[in-house]
Design an enzyme around this catalytic site. Structure first.
Site, PDB file in Angstrom:
ATOM      1  CD  GLU A  95      -2.661  -0.861   2.297  1.00 53.97           C
ATOM      2  OE1 GLU A  95      -2.860  -0.572   3.628  1.00 53.97           O
ATOM      3  OE2 GLU A  95      -3.503  -1.800   2.566  1.00 53.97           O
ATOM      4  CD  GLU A 120      -4.685  -5.351   2.090  1.00 53.94           C
ATOM      5  OE1 GLU A 120      -5.278  -5.055   3.254  1.00 53.94           O
ATOM      6  OE2 GLU A 120      -3.098  -6.085   2.323  1.00 53.94           O
TER       7      GLU A 120
END
Lengths: 633, 633, 633
Positions: A143, A314
């Site tokens: 991320e 995710e």
């Protein structure tokens, strides 16, 4: 082939659980397991002292259960000892404070020492596991940009910025000229005098800021590239990064070029609460379902970033911990979200995470299992999706979406986001919001959309929307065969964030200049004669092109001819519908007025319907239950 | 014996006024006078050069008028020269800035040098006045925690924190394990690597934060203890600290253990404006009266902190200077507030301050006298209270409240406040507010309440409420004979702020697990079938216990049996009434629905009634005027 | 003689444009051109290397076209090399951060090195152009105080503050006494111990703060004076500074004493959006017109600051770039604003700026020309004003307004602004707003007003308003012949910001003490028996003077006799009308109830009417179009 996976942290659990966990994953129908991306302190508890044993065992255990492994480089979480080596590796915030150790992403992308350490650990992992048969993919870092970590005001960043500027402008006079530094006597004599654009007395030169934003994005690209190059030396497995939702501080297209697959982390309920401007009524309506378009927007964007190969790395499985409010998903939504991803062409959907951790920052973030190991709601829905996928794929192959382009293109450009962040001119102007509202309007008409960069080949599209582009310099106008709409605020500036001269948008076939722009409070909305209104942003045109849509007071809003149009304001929802209806008719696109909260997506002969409402909806002869999904040939 | 007093600053006035002031105090019926707590720069104008004369004279003058003196150690206001000696004694704020000289409380509790100076001045004062017959009590320091002064991010604090951690966890591995530092590679190799949990990239480990909060509280305890130990060597007079309202950053119970009397500073109108979440309508209704329960809550809390002996050390006498708005009290309120304190068992109520100072920070803070020495409204009401007290005590002795326990216990725990500050999970979750709303609901039913720590002996109570407790580990379940209600969010965590396993609350006789928690915006209130609603916080239970109260949709809210219940959500005002009515019936407690703004308090055969409204109210055959007080046997 | 001008930046444009620009200016009827004030980096690209050629040429070119030049000293924009010489010259913000290079006004007024540099460049410019026939005026620096640049917390400021304090108080004991430092043990032993009043634990001593505010203002005065003295050595041309709107951090009267002409920068639409508290409805109504009184207030203020000689140096010509929203002016408003200035006695109105710059910070700030050199709306209106001025002045001379005093005086005092900033006591109390509301109320009654300092000769005024004055010590009561109204909050304090004793206002002929002040939220407005209400601030009086106006509950609000009155609260709009109607009757002043958005101004036999509405209004037999201006003898 589409499949499912899950994120797992063997280092967080007693080794005795691993085997049982692996078996339960496989039984649930999961094919993939992501591991390793936060494990540096366990891989290398002290500098240079590598502990591979546990990871060897975990890989063997998971792989033996038939799971394919995505192995993450752990560079988002440098261990504490790294700071003893490089006390200056921390990023610095806009206020000048060091962003300290104690959570994650505590590094400055410009720090050479930390770059070397990142390459070193990637190299070590690549060497050890590059040819391991269970390692079926790699994730680099985690991320990028989460927690506002792209922009750093550190000494390392300042020095790197000066070098970057010198490479871009060569001579300081060229920089002074490009930035207009004569204004307010901001001229520099040499690159070494140029500081980062924070803590100035009043706003710094927008050109200075935009250069810093371009530089900061480039630092991410080269940081990622360095790990990618090393891993490729050791492994044939595809390289992935997991992007986030509405992170716009770096150019994802550019990072994506160095990788094989794009993935993103989809938290629909957290995003609704935390990252979406919307009326309270809208947020209330979709509280437990998430916005009906936010995920789809990112699916369509990351499909392009991944050059057709993309995943959800995710997927939210239950309540999260990080939004202002964290309700549980409406039952059925985990399934719906998964299917919306597949409908948009996802190859794999992984849930985050397997078992909820009872400790540390994310202890209130649910998993497929509860902290005590019992199944949570997410697991039941994941199992259902696995079964449905299996059934569907027995009947029909779901090729990657890139094989079939959609007919509508929406141009999305990171540089434009930075430019309007720097110079909004009106308090509410936000590029993402402008683009997202256009996307939402298209979805409300039942259309399937490709989101593409400004320099995309546009030859396959019947309709092209290009709102808010800083410049049109990179747009391949020559490829366009369909109907195109530019604006508001497209093509009015240069790449150095000056006003374009002659005045923009400078479209080849459309005589049209924006001679004045107004930003307006919502109390000054301008009603359109076709219904709806212009809100927040209004441009004044000098044009002799036909006016297709105007305000009730006669102010031209949509002008153009022969399939090329300019839009001189920011439409509200109803305004977009009026504008798009006209354009789609011209472009020969059939539209469907979707009921509130219902969306559709076309994918290779399949039509998917999604009901984001918490109540059943009948539409087109089908009754969709709350959180219902329907597909048909 | 209950009596009155006042705060006085002889150093601020020409000596010729002292005698006259002392006589006027005595005439007004005041028995106590507090002095000295901000006088260090006049006691010791330069380092080591003590000027006792003026204080000797002031004590003699006040004492001669028949006043008992509370002498304060002046450690809340170190003189300017102290900084030359210890430039690093200042606390550091969360942003890393030194909190500079120029007001008060400019010291870090962890600074050893300043601790020594504090002990030195306490020792010097103790030696000089410890046996002075006029010194009838000591106050140590002033308002710990005021102006957000408990948490300091200084070097001194960091070093002391590392030592504290080492004492608590002994081995670094134990700390890593207890905190779950494997998550995000936050492992430490040694205690000396552990920084304070500020300025991290994203939220630090909640266990790290909670340890820092425990440590910070302990620093206050040991700082206070050091002065207490010294004063006890020199004096038999009781030791007091004056706490503040809604300061929760340190454990008042722990500080109270080292002292003889708890006191607090009660500013009802300032607190309503500045420290209370309430609807605008509520704040408007009680603008000049203060909230009807806020003072009572603190009275009941500090009675426990003082082990039965407690005072109001500073009672608001008129408008203050520090709230967003500073209206004058409704005439009669100074009397009402004083009597509410006595009804709750206060021994002494002192007004702050005698004469309004025309200079410096608090010049707009009223006193019993105006700045020109004329009587202000507060003085008239203080005189009336003095007279009424005298009359009442002639008829009847008012024993300390501790002799008579109330029948309802509300558990209040500072550690839980810290835990939920760190990890609210929902934007609105606040432990104090949760507890205070439970307290208010009990008062609305006419009940008198004891507020007690989690480890209190609960054998005397018919009803026990324990909302929001971090853990139930310290609760003396074995002492409970009455009806008890736990939750919401009670007993779900460990002392290191991890999720408890097995899942909590782990009540001995109640099979019940909280398997999921949701935080909700107010737009998602869940209506109860008994009336009222759950707002903001909702838990999902796994239980086979009987469901007593559920939402209209059937979600179990209050479950339990045999006098032990769990509450799986945060009730609104009406919800609390429904829940408590049912519990009180079970507990055999008679309740009285109090009219809006009217409260009662039972105390040893006397029933006090207070009308916080600005209009008369008739209730139970009695007509209470605006701001009226009534007592009867 | 009244005339027009424009701001121009030759250094920003190719030299080939200069001649053409100059001719177009002259053709448009402009007489003045301001140049040079941001050009330091082009005048002196490296330290000591002066480049006069371009400026010589520009002056010659503009002058030859018949334009009079205002030449600015460029000290608001020190070049980058200055920081190599004086790294410590930057101001420091309240949080302790250096305010970095990269925009403008990046200097601390207290830095001696930068003061020397400012004098050096002023001297060099004075020597070179002091007798140049085209240089008809000088501007020193630019917009003192813009971007919050008066208060600096630098080391240079601290040292200068200590010297300033020593000069003011001589002995440290005097300072301790004057400030009441005994309170909270804040006593100092020597001036060198006194820090700047930022980053203290809680609020610093208000006396400390006020001293810092006085000092900071004095630094601006002496900084400006230094340049003024140098320029006077070389030039006979008048000296000007261009002040801003609602900048109150320095004493403009004091700066004005060293200059010949006051000017200010008038941005009506930006100010409405950004610097005016008003109801949303009001902001919506005047969105494209600006507040009807805000400009007039500053015209009347700066007329006094300029001792009768004043200009508008920068007049908004179209949308700006710096307010939250930046709409375009309603057509006609540029003309209206220009005429409102002349009606109030302006000598010259200059537009900012000639051609919109396509680069740097202000690229979205419009000019009389568009960035591509075409005429913008502003130019058409400027031409019209030029023509109208010409026509009018052919008929009638417009003498400077100072020849004719108005009959109403409003006292405006910068020190009072600082005092109430420091000690508002109520969250909403703002001195400027109080004064501006009084001014607006007078304008709504059709009156023409002089705004004067507290020590003005008041002998010519029939009505004098003095709201919110810190002290009345400087008021020349002996000169007053008319009716005067003091308060609320006038004369209650000393110059060191202590409460005055005896209690104020201490008016010679009016027995009246303010014995208590209350600050109130808007929900607690107190209705007046004459209509309207008291809002936010309410005082309690001890007086035997007749009560003229009271609240419905009988609380005295306006008391007094024989033409001297005290006002014990802050009236709302309707309240002001009631109060002023009564006072004007007493003062023998005729009033006219102006329609909403219409204003008038009397000037030497001419009566001007202005319609700020976006629709026509008929009034007094005249129909004013939207944005209409009317004048008659």
């Amino acid at each position: 082939m589409r499949d499912l996976g899950v994120c797992y942290y063997p280092e967080q659990w007693d080794k005795v659980l691993w085997k049982q966990d692996a078996e339960r994953m496989a039984e649930a129908g999961l094919s993939w397991v992501r591991i390793g991306e936060f494990s540096w302190s366990r891989l290398e508890p002290e500098a240079g002292n590598l502990h591979w044993d546990w990871l060897d065992d975990a890989i063997e255990c998971l792989g033996s259960a038939g799971l394919k492994i995505i192995l993450g480089t752990p560079t988002a979480t440098p261990p504490r000892w790294m700071l003893d080596k490089y006390p200056d590796m921390l990023a610095v915030d806009e206020q000048g404070n060091k962003r300290k150790f104690g959570s994650r992403r505590h590094y400055c992308f410009s720090h050479e020492g930390y770059r070397d350490e990142s390459k070193r650990i990637a190299d070590l992992m690549g060497r050890r596991y590059g040819t391991n048969p269970h390692i079926a993919a790699w994730q680099i870092d985690n991320e990028y940009g989460c927690h506002d970590t792209i922009l750093s005001y550190s000494d390392a960043a300042r020095k790197a910025f000066q070098i970057w500027l010198k490479q871009r402008y060569i001579h300081i006079e060229a920089l002074n000229e490009a930035w207009g530094n004569v204004f307010w006597s901001m001229d520099y004599e040499e690159f070494g005098q140029i500081d980062l654009p924070n803590l100035t007395v009043t706003e710094p030169n927008p050109a200075h800021c935009l250069a810093f934003r371009r530089f900061s994005s480039d630092q991410v690209v080269s940081y990622n590239q360095a790990q990618a190059q090393i891993l490729r030396r050791h492994s044939q497995a595809p390289l992935i990064h997991n992007y986030m939702g509405r992170i716009t501080e770096f150019d994802h297209y550019a990072v994506g070029k160095d990788l094989d697959i794009a993935s993103w982390d989809s938290y629909p309920i957290g995003f609704l609460s935390d990252r979406l401007e919307a009326e309270p009524e809208h947020k209330k309506r979709f509280l437990r379902q998430g916005d009906p378009d936010f995920q789809a927007f990112h699916h369509d964007l990351y499909r392009t970033v991944g050059k057709g190969r993309w995943w959800v790395m995710e997927q939210q499985p239950g309540p999260v911990n990080w939004a202002p409010y964290n309700p549980a998903p409406l039952p059925g939504m985990v399934r719906l979200w998964s299917w919306e991803a597949f409908a948009h062409g996802a190859q794999t959907v992984c849930y985050f995470r397997w078992r909820q951790a009872p400790f540390a920052q994310e202890q209130m973030h649910s998993g497929l299992l509860r902290p005590d190991g019992e199944a949570a709601q997410g697991l039941y829905e994941a199992c259902q999706v696995a079964k449905e996928l299996d059934d569907l794929q027995k009947k029909q192959s779901l090729a990657p979406i890139q094989a079939q382009k959609n007919k509508v293109a929406l141009l999305f450009d990171y540089v434009s986001q930075w430019a309007w962040d720097i110079q909004p001119q009106g308090a509410d102007f936000d590029y993402f919001r402008l683009t997202f509202e256009a996307y939402k309007a298209l979805r409300q008409l039942g259309l399937s959309i490709d989101i593409v960069p400004p320099d995309a080949d546009l030859s396959d599209y019947a309709l092209i929307l290009a709102p808010g582009l800083l410049t049109l310099d990179d747009v391949k106008h020559e490829t366009i065969k369909g109907t195109s709409l530019y604006g508001p605020r497209s093509g009015l500036k240069t790449k150095d964030l000056s006003i374009a001269l002659p005045l923009g948008p400078n479209l080849a076939d459309l005589e049209c200049k924006v001679v004045m722009s107004e930003s307006l409070p919502s109390s000054a909305d301008q009603e359109l004669s076709v219904g709806g209104a212009i809100t927040g942003w209004l441009e004044h045109l000098e044009t002799d092109a036909p006016v297709h849509i105007a305000t009730k007071e006669g102010h031209p809003i949509m002008v153009g001819k022969e399939g090329q149009y300019y839009l001189a304001g920011w439409p509200d929802e109803q305004g977009w519908q009026a504008i798009l209806s006209e354009l789609c008719q011209q472009a020969g696109l059939a539209v469907t007025a979707m009921p509130q909260g219902v969306r559709q997506c076309q994918n290779q002969g399949l039509r998917f319907l999604f009901n984001y409402n918490d109540h059943p909806v009948s539409f087109d002869g089908i009754t969709l239950p709350a959180a219902g999904v329907h597909w048909q040939s």
